[in-house]
Design a protein around this motif. Structure first.
Motif, PDB file in Angstrom:
ATOM      1  N   GLY A 125       0.825  -1.209   0.000  1.00 33.95           N
ATOM      2  CA  GLY A 125       0.000   0.000   0.000  1.00 33.95           C
ATOM      3  C   GLY A 125       0.855   1.252   0.000  1.00 33.95           C
ATOM      4  O   GLY A 125       2.067   1.207  -0.216  1.00 33.95           O
ATOM      5  N   ALA A 126       0.201   2.385   0.268  1.00 30.48           N
ATOM      6  CA  ALA A 126       0.909   3.671   0.266  1.00 30.48           C
ATOM      7  C   ALA A 126       1.950   3.688   1.375  1.00 30.48           C
ATOM      8  O   ALA A 126       1.722   3.155   2.461  1.00 30.48           O
ATOM      9  CB  ALA A 126      -0.091   4.801   0.469  1.00 30.48           C
ATOM     10  N   LYS A 129       3.767   8.028   5.875  1.00 27.06           N
ATOM     11  CA  LYS A 129       4.557   9.267   5.965  1.00 27.06           C
ATOM     12  C   LYS A 129       5.242   9.361   7.320  1.00 27.06           C
ATOM     13  O   LYS A 129       4.623   9.105   8.348  1.00 27.06           O
ATOM     14  CB  LYS A 129       3.635  10.481   5.800  1.00 27.06           C
ATOM     15  CG  LYS A 129       3.167  10.720   4.376  1.00 27.06           C
ATOM     16  CD  LYS A 129       2.497  12.094   4.267  1.00 27.06           C
ATOM     17  CE  LYS A 129       1.964  12.345   2.865  1.00 27.06           C
ATOM     18  NZ  LYS A 129       0.628  11.776   2.668  1.00 27.06           N
ATOM     19  N   GLU A 242      -4.606   3.009   8.738  1.00 26.46           N
ATOM     20  CA  GLU A 242      -5.160   3.235   7.400  1.00 26.46           C
ATOM     21  C   GLU A 242      -4.959   1.979   6.563  1.00 26.46           C
ATOM     22  O   GLU A 242      -4.052   1.185   6.827  1.00 26.46           O
ATOM     23  CB  GLU A 242      -4.490   4.445   6.734  1.00 26.46           C
ATOM     24  CG  GLU A 242      -2.977   4.290   6.579  1.00 26.46           C
ATOM     25  CD  GLU A 242      -2.307   5.483   5.897  1.00 26.46           C
ATOM     26  OE1 GLU A 242      -2.741   6.629   6.143  1.00 26.46           O
ATOM     27  OE2 GLU A 242      -1.350   5.251   5.131  1.00 26.46           O
ATOM     28  N   TYR A 244      -7.043  -0.548   3.144  1.00 29.29           N
ATOM     29  CA  TYR A 244      -7.832  -0.692   1.932  1.00 29.29           C
ATOM     30  C   TYR A 244      -9.039  -1.577   2.220  1.00 29.29           C
ATOM     31  O   TYR A 244      -8.913  -2.610   2.879  1.00 29.29           O
ATOM     32  CB  TYR A 244      -6.967  -1.296   0.824  1.00 29.29           C
ATOM     33  CG  TYR A 244      -5.806  -0.389   0.454  1.00 29.29           C
ATOM     34  CD1 TYR A 244      -5.872   0.424  -0.672  1.00 29.29           C
ATOM     35  CD2 TYR A 244      -4.671  -0.295   1.262  1.00 29.29           C
ATOM     36  CE1 TYR A 244      -4.829   1.293  -0.996  1.00 29.29           C
ATOM     37  CE2 TYR A 244      -3.627   0.569   0.958  1.00 29.29           C
ATOM     38  CZ  TYR A 244      -3.709   1.361  -0.173  1.00 29.29           C
ATOM     39  OH  TYR A 244      -2.682   2.229  -0.476  1.00 29.29           O
ATOM     40  N   GLY A 253      -3.484   2.779  -5.810  1.00 26.47           N
ATOM     41  CA  GLY A 253      -4.124   3.959  -5.245  1.00 26.47           C
ATOM     42  C   GLY A 253      -3.874   4.178  -3.769  1.00 26.47           C
ATOM     43  O   GLY A 253      -3.092   3.478  -3.122  1.00 26.47           O
ATOM     44  N   LYS A 254      -4.585   5.194  -3.246  1.00 27.99           N
ATOM     45  CA  LYS A 254      -4.401   5.603  -1.857  1.00 27.99           C
ATOM     46  C   LYS A 254      -5.258   4.763  -0.924  1.00 27.99           C
ATOM     47  O   LYS A 254      -6.283   4.228  -1.339  1.00 27.99           O
ATOM     48  CB  LYS A 254      -4.806   7.078  -1.713  1.00 27.99           C
ATOM     49  CG  LYS A 254      -3.822   8.040  -2.362  1.00 27.99           C
ATOM     50  CD  LYS A 254      -4.276   9.458  -2.141  1.00 27.99           C
ATOM     51  CE  LYS A 254      -3.208  10.430  -2.654  1.00 27.99           C
ATOM     52  NZ  LYS A 254      -3.667  11.812  -2.605  1.00 27.99           N
ATOM     53  N   PRO A 255      -4.864   4.699   0.379  1.00 24.96           N
ATOM     54  CA  PRO A 255      -5.715   4.000   1.347  1.00 24.96           C
ATOM     55  C   PRO A 255      -7.120   4.614   1.336  1.00 24.96           C
ATOM     56  O   PRO A 255      -7.265   5.826   1.224  1.00 24.96           O
ATOM     57  CB  PRO A 255      -5.013   4.259   2.691  1.00 24.96           C
ATOM     58  CG  PRO A 255      -3.613   4.600   2.351  1.00 24.96           C
ATOM     59  CD  PRO A 255      -3.663   5.272   1.019  1.00 24.96           C
ATOM     60  N   ASN A 256      -8.152   3.773   1.448  1.00 22.76           N
ATOM     61  CA  ASN A 256      -9.527   4.301   1.405  1.00 22.76           C
ATOM     62  C   ASN A 256     -10.340   3.993   2.659  1.00 22.76           C
ATOM     63  O   ASN A 256     -11.528   4.255   2.712  1.00 22.76           O
ATOM     64  CB  ASN A 256     -10.245   3.799   0.143  1.00 22.76           C
ATOM     65  CG  ASN A 256     -10.403   2.275   0.135  1.00 22.76           C
ATOM     66  OD1 ASN A 256      -9.865   1.582   1.009  1.00 22.76           O
ATOM     67  ND2 ASN A 256     -11.117   1.750  -0.835  1.00 22.76           N
ATOM     68  N   LYS A 258     -10.044   4.126   7.187  1.00 22.81           N
ATOM     69  CA  LYS A 258      -9.277   4.487   8.382  1.00 22.81           C
ATOM     70  C   LYS A 258      -9.938   3.872   9.605  1.00 22.81           C
ATOM     71  O   LYS A 258     -11.134   3.595   9.594  1.00 22.81           O
ATOM     72  CB  LYS A 258      -9.226   6.006   8.535  1.00 22.81           C
ATOM     73  CG  LYS A 258      -8.373   6.673   7.486  1.00 22.81           C
ATOM     74  CD  LYS A 258      -8.224   8.149   7.721  1.00 22.81           C
ATOM     75  CE  LYS A 258      -7.193   8.693   6.729  1.00 22.81           C
ATOM     76  NZ  LYS A 258      -6.931  10.107   6.914  1.00 22.81           N
TER      77      LYS A 258
END
Length: 327
Positions: A125-126, A129, A242, A244, A253-256, A258
């Motif tokens: 996944g992403a 950060k 976070e 998917y 893609g980004k996590p969808n 949370k």
């Protein structure tokens, strides 16, 4: 543990006894893995380090968050808040000494990890950060800093094991601690710079060890906390996860989704730690069928992921709960 821990591990492995400790020193924990993992496996015994505060709440908290998310959890950040009563809070200088010796010996820890030759943990996944050295945290309306304990290395060991042995999706992890307002930040930065300067030299280390109260602004003392201080202190570790949703490919893609969970409990060092350690030992004895198939040197998450440890902790006042789930 750096100076006195190994003879205990060695005696346990030689004599076929399992062993649990509350070490928070990565060099000791990973050194024992390098030296005794194979021997422990041969003897069929389990050596499980870091079974106190803070690695049990962190390591089991990540697994709890993963299990409560419908879908694939790929990243978690935890934030530790310690609240104290009117008497304030302090920590015994044993923890301070561990930090002094640990920071002074970072080079040897790197060499040790090279010797072990860890397989890299894949990023699914992403990429999570990384936060700055000091940042304002809107979720808590106070400043936070990276948590300096062993949690990140312990969680990483668990995730590596669960991925390699059980093909579970590895979770990225970042650990932080909330420190309060701007005044706390200034005090901490001043103390931190002084600490990092002194820890590099043997004379500086002697000073730090001799006068912990002075150099830690009263946070660490040779006496440790009073009963009143312990009664008034508690901790909360909040996990922001976070990932998917079910049916979504984490590589696209980004996590969808949370999720937010927390682990809370009484005073960390003298109340929550023995609860965590004793319940880990009870799980080792009573959930034997749910432990890893072979003995060895394990982190708590690797050893206890299939046991009833979280249930046991919940009944003893170290409570795991979901704060908010994805809609």
């Amino acid at each position: 543990y750096r100076f006195f821990g190994e003879p205990v591990v060695e005696a346990c492995v030689e004599n076929g006894a399992s062993c649990i400790d509350i070490s928070g020193e990565p060099q000791f924990l990973e050194g024992m893995y390098l030296k005794y993992n194979e021997k422990a496996a041969e003897k069929g015994v389990y050596v499980i380090g870091s079974c106190g505060f803070d690695s049990i709440p962190a390591d089991m908290g990540v697994l709890y968050t993963r299990d409560k998310l419908k879908g694939t959890l790929t990243g978690v950040q935890s934030f530790l808040t310690v609240k104290s009563g009117p008497e304030g809070a302090c920590i015994h200088d044993g923890t301070w000494k561990s930090a002094v010796y640990g920071l002074a010996d970072q080079d040897n820890l790197r060499k040790l990890r090279k010797k072990i030759g860890y397989a890299p943990v894949p990023v699914v996944g992403a990429k999570l950060k990384r936060r700055g050295l000091v940042f304002y945290n809107r979720e808590f309306n106070e400043y936070s800093i990276p948590f300096m304990g062993s949690d990140v290395s312990v969680v990483k060991r668990s995730q590596r094991y669960l991925h390699a042995e059980l093909q579970e999706t590895p979770v990225q992890y970042g650990a932080y601690v909330n420190i309060g307002g701007l005044g706390s930040v200034i005090k901490l930065m001043f103390a931190g710079i002084l600490f990092l300067l002194l820890v590099k030299f043997s004379f500086g280390r002697k000073l730090l060890i001799k006068y912990p109260e002075f150099f830690s602004a009263g946070r660490f003392t040779k006496k440790g906390p009073t009963q009143k201080q312990m009664d008034g202190t508690s901790f909360t570790m909040t996990f922001f996860g976070e990932g998917y949703s079910e049916g979504t490919d984490p590589q696209n893609g980004k996590p969808n989704v949370k999720i937010c969970t927390e682990v809370k409990g009484p005073e960390p060092g003298y109340v929550a730690t023995p609860i965590a350690m004793v319940q880990a030992a009870v799980s080792l004895l009573e959930d034997a069928a749910c432990l890893p198939k072979r003995g060895g040197v394990y982190s708590p998450g690797a050893a206890f992921s299939k046991t009833k440890l979280i249930e046991r902790l919940n009944k003893r006042g170290v409570e795991f709960s979901v704060i908010s789930k994805p809609e």
